[in-house]
Write a protein that holds these residues in place. Sequence first.
Motif: not given
Length: 464
Positions: A175-176, A246-250, A255-258
Amino acid sequence: MSFLDERRALTREKRLSSLSHFHGTLEGLIDETSGSEIRQRIRTFSQIHADETIYAFDVLSEIEDAAIIVNGSIGCSALGVAKAEDEKFSWFSTNLVERDTILGGDDKLREAILRANEEKHPKAIFILGTPVVAINNDDINSVILELEDEIGIPIISIYTDGFKSKTPVTGYDIVTHSLLKYLVDKDVETKEDFINVISFSESIEDVASIASIFHELNINFQVLPKFSSIDEIKKASKAKATVVLNPEEGDYLAKELEGVFKVPYIESEAPIGFRGTKNFLLKLGTFLKIEDEVIAFIDEAEAKISEQFVSNILEDKRVFVDASLSKVYGYGRLLTNLGGKVVGFSSPFVDLENRKQLKRLDFLQKSAIAIIGNGQQFEKANELSKNEIDIYFSENIGNSFVTDEGAVVVSTKNRVTYGFEGVDVIISSIRRALRLIGNNNGVSSYKDSFKRRSGNWYVKQEVS
């Protein structure tokens, strides 16, 4: 190189060497996941479990002005049954039958897209893949190109298939990938005064708990992709920063936004318990240069909760935690501070990114039970029958097997667990559960002959 250069999101197995089959001890799990790659294991028997299609559907169904088309057989559309309580929610199915899997289902997909647009007037349409389409290899992109200009809104294919990954959180990555590639604004000249709050699996109660803190601190924010709108997703690239619940999900989205859109990622742990919430807010406050306001808020919140805090409420109680790995530390620490002894945990997967959470569990014994698996209640029942667990602390559904084995469930389902409010709610839930200890007289669903076996009976080393 950005992962967006790929046509589709890689599975967690390929991208992060994800392991979803393990049954042993904490020490053994740390050792097994310590290399540059994680050795894979397989299950020779597997109980019911979720897949990436279910996870993707769950997120997409909470985007308020979008339409979902489940591209597959009518049975695949049973995904929407769980949303039946929401009268505003609807989904569409291409209802592919045997003939369509041979000759192609393009006509049915066109019909479903036009109907979804006419009935819902959405701002975007998502076409969710299923095993049926993954096998017959329909040309979905041709249909999208044909109709996108005609109806004037984005039509986005979500490339889930239901069988290539054993790690269902891959559905969030898929989805991301699609949202970043086809929806988020690419041309951004200036940033705006708000932050992105990334949420995938969180309940509305947990999101509301964090939102209330941000309102208190006058922090402008938007939540995405869950509980968001299409317009909010589009402007994710305009935010001045991103935080993840929740880091393991998001992590993938942040990181791609950054990396691609130059939106700074404020990395932190899940805001669970005193320590987790405090660290989460302090990192955010430092970035936004509002440290004094954040510290004052934390001091006031902790003072209120400390009035109700009883450090020995779980004294002499043996606890098992069933939660995503990035949350096990927060829950485990809180339960330990309440006097409990955490004797083991279960999580859906461990990979090259979230394995760092294992070393934070140094407050557990090295021999603590460690089960990595998606679903697999029979393995957990095996351990419950052997270890006299008092409290089974779980964020998952389907825990009836726990009471059958004599333990009491503390469920976080639809309850607040994030923020300082979450501490109060968890303590209250534990108080209620303690009154039930010793009153369970259920009959186990599993034969004694099975429970006498080792817990890893069906977990084998993969042979390459």
